[in-house]
Write an enzyme that holds these catalytic residues in place. Structure first.
Site, PDB file in Angstrom:
ATOM      1  CB  THR A 199      -0.925   0.060   1.234  1.00  0.00           C
ATOM      2  OG1 THR A 199      -0.097   0.119   2.401  1.00  0.00           O
ATOM      3  CG2 THR A 199      -1.844  -1.139   1.315  1.00  0.00           C
ATOM      4  CE  LYS A 200       3.393   1.655   4.455  1.00  0.00           C
ATOM      5  NZ  LYS A 200       4.326   1.377   5.519  1.00  0.00           N
ATOM      6  CG  ASN A 201       3.410   7.352  -1.452  1.00  0.00           C
ATOM      7  OD1 ASN A 201       2.580   6.878  -0.676  1.00  0.00           O
ATOM      8  ND2 ASN A 201       3.491   8.639  -1.703  1.00  0.00           N
TER       9      ASN A 201
END
Ligand SMILES: *Cc1c(COP(=O)(O)O)cnc(C)c1O
Length: 430
Positions: A199-201
């Site tokens: 879910t991180k950038n």
């Protein structure tokens, strides 16, 4: 004035427009994964150029880091950075009271005691004055978190660290690409930790982490520690000799190849995200009683999470109404309109059971070594932020979410034109 969806009106965000994915998985990502499967270099200790080494080189090059070591998770990167800097039993490590649990767990994994400091009401990051108050003769390091993608106040934190002889490990899990006075976060302190969790950038297709540093000897220490304490050299057969305490925190080659493909699209994604989010926040900034996230001068925010604070006065409510009552009313009304507002962190980190019970490694370690240095401390700013704010997560990271964010802004504006109804709900629940 249109009727609120919570009371039977039509939602501002139609159901069939709500689905926006993050991460985006494109053909390049699928090809990178399949090429890795066919390439026969499935772990970081295979001879020659492997996908893990390629990701390390590309990450270092894109952001301008001297050394980059890929590991299994962001939590492992934090933990191995502490180990590599010699931080362990009897040491205290200052971490923010508002963060993801991993920031507080990493010191415990090295038998060091986390000491929580309060945060800034605007940036949500470590308050340097409170950090200074928490320093004791046992303090060995500070872990500033660039929470939600906003750089922490690194100049002041580095100054404190220098005066007290402390290491600085940046938790940049939520902030790849963010800059502080022109410098990439993660590369400002002694070491920086990134997470590639899905879910991180800049995601992988599962779990991954990266440790970056300007210090060659620290990079080597982490490289050994991720691989059972062994030294792996190209051109030499693996000898299975362990030179010190090691773990198995290697990154999987498939995860690395996937992130390398994502990294190649990062600049384009980031440009679109900055544009979409700037437009969205500009619309919301006009609403009374709503504090939109902002960035410090001379920094770049990468907006991993958008956190909005709500002010009772903007709704004509007195201070007798609990901030959490207003937050709950807005959560209900905005969600009914199709805006997935949620709480991020239900409590300050020091209230999490692991830090309250302090069982640790049985018999209370590491706390039995240091006592409880923060006894009696409270975290009024972190508590206030949790009580009066809600967040948006993930969807705005999709570079094609501009239209969706426009619908979210419509929903906010609709709820705000019904401010009387919001106030009635909040007051009734208080
Ligand atoms: C995600 C995250 C971590 C941990 O990263 P993992 O890869 O999930 O282990 C640490 N700190 C912060 C602030 C995070 O958001």
């Amino acid at each position: 004035m249109s009727k609120l969806a919570a009371f039977g009106g039509t939602a501002a965000v139609p159901k069939d427009r709500r689905g926006v994915d993050w991460p985006l998985i494109e053909d390049e990502d699928r090809k990178a994964v399949l090429d890795t499967l066919d390439g026969g270099r499935l772990v970081s200790n295979t001879e020659g150029v492997n996908p893990v080494a390629t990701l390390e080189a590309n990450w270092a090059q894109r952001f301008g880091f001297d050394h980059c070591v890929a590991v299994s998770t962001g939590t492992a990167a934090l933990s191995l950075a502490l180990a590599g800097l010699g931080i362990g039993p009897g040491d205290e490590v200052i971490v923010p009271a508002l963060s993801f649990i991993a920031t507080g767990l990493a010191p415990v994994h090295q038998m060091a005691t986390p000491v929580f400091a309060d945060v800034d009401p605007v940036t949500f990051n470590l308050d340097p004055d409170d950090v200074e108050r928490r320093i004791t003769p046992r303090t060995a390091a500070i872990i500033p978190v660039h929470l939600h993608g906003a750089p922490a106040d690194m100049d002041r934190l580095l100054d404190i660290a220098r005066r007290h002889g402390l290491a600085v490990i940046e938790d940049a899990a939520q902030a790849p690409g963010a800059t502080y006075r022109g410098r990439p976060v993660g590369g400002i302190g002694d070491a920086g930790a990134f997470s590639l969790q899905v879910t991180k950038n800049i995601p992988t297709c599962g779990e991954g982490g990266l440790l970056v540093t300007g210090r060659a000897e620290l990079a080597e220490a982490v490289r050994r520690a991720r691989q059972f304490g062994e030294v792996i050299e190209s051109g030499r057969d693996r000898d299975y000799v362990s030179h010190g305490l090691g773990w198995n925190h290697k990154m999987n080659a498939i995860q690395a190849a996937f992130t390398t493909a994502q990294l190649a699209r990062f600049d384009e994604y980031e440009r679109q995200r900055q544009h979409n989010i700037a437009e969205f926040l500009a619309r919301l900034a006009a609403l009374p009683g709503l504090r939109v996230p902002t960035t410090l001068p001379d920094t770049t925010h990468v907006w991993h999470i958008l956190r909005f604070r709500f002010e009772r006065a903007g709704f004509g409510l007195s201070d007798d109404v609990r901030p959490a009552a207003l937050r709950s009313a807005l959560r209900r009304l905005l969600r009914a309109e199709g805006v997935p507002m949620s709480q991020y962190q239900l409590m300050p980190l020091p209230d999490q059971k692991v830090f309250v019970d302090r069982v640790g490694f049985g018999a209370g370690y590491p706390w039995t070594l240091t006592g409880n240095p923060a006894a009696g401390a409270d975290y009024p700013v972190a508590r206030a932020i949790i009580a009066d704010s809600l967040t948006l997560q993930k969807r705005h990271l999709n570079p094609r979410s501009g239209e969706l964010l426009g619908l979210y802004a419509d929903a906010f504006e609709k709820v705000w034109t019904n401010r009387d109804a919001v106030a009635t709900l909040a007051a009734a629940a208080s």
